[in-house]
Motif scaffolding. Structure first.
Motif, PDB file in Angstrom:
ATOM      1  N   ARG A 287       0.821  -1.210   0.000  1.00  0.00           N
ATOM      2  CA  ARG A 287       0.000   0.000   0.000  1.00  0.00           C
ATOM      3  C   ARG A 287       0.859   1.266   0.000  1.00  0.00           C
ATOM      4  NH1 ARG A 287      -5.398  -0.350   0.858  1.00  0.00           N
ATOM      5  NH2 ARG A 287      -5.391   1.840   1.515  1.00  0.00           N
TER       6      ARG A 287
ATOM      7  N   THR B 180      -6.500  -4.406   0.300  1.00  0.00           N
ATOM      8  CA  THR B 180      -7.600  -3.476   0.607  1.00  0.00           C
ATOM      9  C   THR B 180      -8.699  -4.114   1.434  1.00  0.00           C
ATOM     10  OG1 THR B 180      -8.625  -4.020  -1.512  1.00  0.00           O
ATOM     11  CG2 THR B 180      -7.207  -2.075  -1.439  1.00  0.00           C
TER      12      THR B 180
ATOM     13  N   SER C 295      -9.225   1.991   2.695  1.00  0.00           N
ATOM     14  CA  SER C 295      -9.470   2.902   1.570  1.00  0.00           C
ATOM     15  C   SER C 295      -8.792   2.389   0.320  1.00  0.00           C
ATOM     16  CB  SER C 295      -8.926   4.297   1.910  1.00  0.00           C
ATOM     17  OG  SER C 295      -7.532   4.225   2.181  1.00  0.00           O
TER      18      SER C 295
ATOM     19  N   ASN D  30      -4.073   4.575  -3.747  1.00  0.00           N
ATOM     20  CA  ASN D  30      -3.879   5.795  -4.522  1.00  0.00           C
ATOM     21  C   ASN D  30      -2.974   5.494  -5.721  1.00  0.00           C
ATOM     22  OD1 ASN D  30      -3.588   8.354  -5.515  1.00  0.00           O
ATOM     23  ND2 ASN D  30      -2.388   9.129  -3.787  1.00  0.00           N
TER      24      ASN D  30
ATOM     25  N   SER E 145      -2.937   7.717  -8.490  1.00  0.00           N
ATOM     26  CA  SER E 145      -2.946   8.960  -9.262  1.00  0.00           C
ATOM     27  C   SER E 145      -1.616   9.151  -9.991  1.00  0.00           C
ATOM     28  CB  SER E 145      -3.210  10.147  -8.331  1.00  0.00           C
ATOM     29  OG  SER E 145      -3.179  11.354  -9.045  1.00  0.00           O
TER      30      SER E 145
ATOM     31  N   ILE F 144      -9.187   0.402  -6.395  1.00  0.00           N
ATOM     32  CA  ILE F 144      -8.804   1.804  -6.637  1.00  0.00           C
ATOM     33  C   ILE F 144     -10.003   2.750  -6.725  1.00  0.00           C
ATOM     34  CG2 ILE F 144      -6.649   1.152  -7.764  1.00  0.00           C
ATOM     35  CD1 ILE F 144      -7.902   1.715 -10.449  1.00  0.00           C
TER      36      ILE F 144
ATOM     37  N   GLN G  44     -11.172   6.806  -9.633  1.00  0.00           N
ATOM     38  CA  GLN G  44      -9.784   6.643 -10.083  1.00  0.00           C
ATOM     39  C   GLN G  44      -9.709   5.765 -11.333  1.00  0.00           C
ATOM     40  OE1 GLN G  44      -6.246   6.901  -7.201  1.00  0.00           O
ATOM     41  NE2 GLN G  44      -7.632   5.434  -6.218  1.00  0.00           N
TER      42      GLN G  44
ATOM     43  N   SER H 254      -7.996   7.015 -14.653  1.00  0.00           N
ATOM     44  CA  SER H 254      -6.843   6.246 -15.134  1.00  0.00           C
ATOM     45  C   SER H 254      -7.063   5.719 -16.540  1.00  0.00           C
ATOM     46  CB  SER H 254      -6.558   5.088 -14.177  1.00  0.00           C
ATOM     47  OG  SER H 254      -6.245   5.559 -12.888  1.00  0.00           O
TER      48      SER H 254
END
Length: 689
Positions: free
Chosen positions: A575, A596, A603, A606, A608, A650, A654, A658
């Motif tokens: 993570r 997860t 959560s 990430n 990004s 994700i 996202q 993506s």
């Protein structure tokens, strides 16, 4: 040098010629018997027999007798081989022609007159239909044209010329020995005709007939209504020598000597000496009774041994060759049930009854059920359950494979077909890989040298070595194998048929390396060392869930606290640090789905600004859906994504961002197009109930 060449020559089924070759120590017996013939009165001829079953050494014994015949004063020996003339209907013509010809060659000055008389005598004996009782060999059509008067004249002339032959033979200073060998190999009519010929000519003075044959075979051939063959034979044979049977110990030593000669110089031969005694005494020795059998086994098995000595256990090969040579009908039956002989799988009750019935047929047909049962016990133990309450499991199968025994189907097939099945080719590579498992670099280099399509099978074949892996090999080889998963073709959930799972192939081998380590703390230490050197999250997660306590997959080779610790370390690292080379992450979605979900409502990850990671995440989520219309053989294959899992890892926002970014970097690809379909709301149709 000549002796060296003799050692190199293969064994040949020929009789010995001198006492130097007499491994049976029969020369003294042969010499004494030959001396006894010199003391016999030969005024009216003598017929002696050298008797014994096929292969007992009659021809060799006669050759040893010749040494005594050659001693001063030497006896002239003439050989007549009825095989050369069998079926020609001219046996007597050829006999006298051969006799006169050989006498001239031996000593024309001594025997020339006798040879001339014999030639004259033979001319009046043809056709021999004139002699009552002669068989079909002399049953020429010309006899039907003879008048009674010409027959009487022929008989009168024959009597006169026979007297001249007898008078000439009386003048020789030493008897002439006529050897007739291999009589028992003739047909029944031919055997009868040979003995009628001997009876016709045996009363000539100074002739000693030495006849070699199997008493039982000849007596059976001479049997006629009301007249047993033995009685007929006793009227002809005046002196007989029955060859003694070859002692078991001598026969045994000869077998071992011949096999040693065959195996000499063969490198890396497989020979399990611990099994040899049982195999020899139960399967090989019972099939042999004489020296000819030894030669037959050595001659026939030599090429098979040369071809398979590095591939199949030679103890098994020698036993099967003996069965093939001496009991071909049993060998054929074994071939017909080859699948049953090596199968350890489970059968339904009905199928088991059918297989038992088939085996019962084989046992009954053999005529020697105890011998066949010994063959199965020693060579094909898996088939014992078909006549005994005895069964074997996968561990035994792996052991037989490691030992190259025909008890394993691959090696039995190689022996029978001389073509290695694909599984055996992989096992051969695995055998070499096994020798390199303590050296990571060498093992890695060897696996690189194997064709890509064969590597997974080679790794899978290492399972056969469970319980044999050296402790020092566990860490380096496990690291090499786990790091190799991304290189193996057909990654999980990919491929047209979806049947290749190299990750499972690898982890099965690693688990089999760890399982024999009895001390749990030692196993846990080794697992930590392995994980520290495995590059990808995917391979690390595969090992942890395979040996830990994850429901439905863990084999619990490590304690639950240690398993939880290792899982937590992996989740935290995955993570916090996305993989730098996510292309090596062959099972990326599964790793992050676990990350997860392990702590409940964790959560999303990430991602990004990391399109490479998302691309590999989508690729690991891709599989193929197969549908087939009823009544059709055609299968439709459509790609699909584990969309719910992707959303959980994700998040959908996202995902949307993506995929849009991937369209800019990758343009139109199947993966981008498929993700966009899902984003538009499309879902694969539900499976029909």
């Amino acid at each position: 040098m000549a002796e060296d060449l003799d050692e190199l020559r293969p064994p040949v089924d020929h009789p010995i010629t001198t006492s130097k070759e007499d491994s049976l120590q029969r020369a003294p017996l042969a010499h004494d018997f030959a001396k006894s013939l010199r003391s016999l009165s030969t005024d009216q001829g003598v017929v002696v027999g050298v008797l014994g079953p096929w292969g007992v050494g009659k021809s060799s014994f006669i050759n040893l007798m010749r040494e005594e015949f050659a001693a001063d004063p030497a006896l002239t020996v003439v050989d007549f081989n009825p095989w050369l003339f069998s079926g020609t209907q001219q046996l007597t013509d050829f006999f006298f022609a051969e006799l006169s010809s050989q006498l001239r060659l031996k000593d024309g000055s001594r025997f020339g007159a006798i040879a001339d008389r014999i030639d004259e005598y033979s001319t009046v004996l043809s056709p021999l239909a004139l002699i009552p009782g002669f068989g079909s060999w002399w049953d020429r059509s010309v006899k039907a044209l003879q008048s009674a008067n010409s027959i009487r004249k022929k008989r009168a002339s024959a009597t006169s010329k026979r007297t001249k032959v007898a008078d000439a033979l009386e003048q020789v200073d030493q008897p002439i020995v006529v050897v007739v060998d291999d009589i028992d190999r003739l047909t029944t009519p031919e055997i009868r005709d040979i003995f009628k010929l001997v009876r016709l000519t045996a009363s000539f003075p100074n002739l000693i007939y030495v006849l070699a044959f199997d008493r039982h075979r000849v007596e059976a051939a001479l049997d006629e209504d009301g007249v047993p063959g033995r009685a007929y034979l006793e009227k002809i044979i005046q002196l007989a020598f029955d060859l003694p049977a070859v002692p078991d110990t001598l026969l045994r030593s000869k077998v071992f000597a011949e096999l040693d000669r065959i195996l000499e110089g063969l490198e890396d031969s497989l020979f399990d000496s611990t099994r040899w005694a049982d195999i020899y005494f139960e399967l090989v020795e019972p099939l042999m009774s004489n020296m000819r059998d030894v030669s037959r086994l050595a001659l026939s098995a030599k090429s098979t041994i040369n071809a398979l000595h590095q591939d199949v256990e030679l103890v098994d090969v020698i036993a099967l060759e003996a069965i093939r040579i001496f009991r071909p009908e049993i060998f054929a039956d074994l071939q017909s049930v080859r699948a049953l002989l090596t199968n350890i799988g489970s059968f339904t009750d009905l199928l088991l009854r059918q297989h038992k019935a088939r085996m019962e047929e084989v046992l009954e047909k053999s005529g020697n059920a105890d011998f066949v049962k010994n063959v199965i016990r020693r060579l094909f133990p898996a088939a014992q359950r078909l006549f005994e309450n005895y069964s074997y499991g996968p561990g035994s199968l792996s052991q037989w494979r490691r030992q190259h025994r025909v008890a394993h189907a691959d090696f039995f097939s190689l022996y029978l077909d001389r073509v290695a099945p694909a599984e055996l080719a992989s096992f051969r590579s695995a055998e070499h890989a096994f020798t390199l498992m303590t050296e990571a670099s060498e093992l890695d280099e060897f696996l690189d040298s194997i064709p890509d399509e064969s590597v997974e099978d080679t790794i899978g074949a290492l399972e056969a070595y469970e319980g044999e892996f050296p402790l020092e090999a566990v860490v380096p080889s496990a690291v090499v194998l786990l790091n190799r998963i991304p290189k193996l073709p057909h990654r999980p959930n990919q491929g047209v048929f979806g049947i290749s799972r190299p990750d499972l192939t690898v982890v099965r081998v690693v688990v089999r390396m760890l399982r024999p380590i009895e001390d749990e703390s030692e196993r846990e230490t080794i697992v930590r060392r392995i994980l520290a050197n495995v590059h990808s999250y995917s391979s690390r997660f595969l090992l942890i869930r395979s040996i830990g306590h994850i429901e439905g997959s863990g084999s619990r080779l490590i304690s639950e606290p240690v398993a939880a610790e290792l899982e937590g370390q992996l989740v935290d690292e995955a993570r916090s640090v996305l993989p730098t080379d996510s292309g090596q992450e062959w099972d990326l979605l599964r790793v992050y789905l676990f990350a997860t979900s392990r702590d409940g409502e964790a959560s999303p990850v990430n991602v990004s600004g990391n399109p490479e990671f998302v691309r590999d995440l989508l690729a690991s989520a891709k599989s193929y859906r197969r549908t087939q219309a009823m009544g059709s053989r055609h299968v439709d294959i459509e790609p699909e994504l584990a969309w719910d899992a992707l959303v959980k890892v994700i998040g959908e926002d996202q995902l949307r961002e993506s995929v849009a970014l991937l369209r800019q970097t990758d343009a139109e690809t199947e993966l981008v197009g498929l993700a966009e379909k899902y984003l538009s709301g499309w879902r694969p149709p539900e499976w029909p109930e």
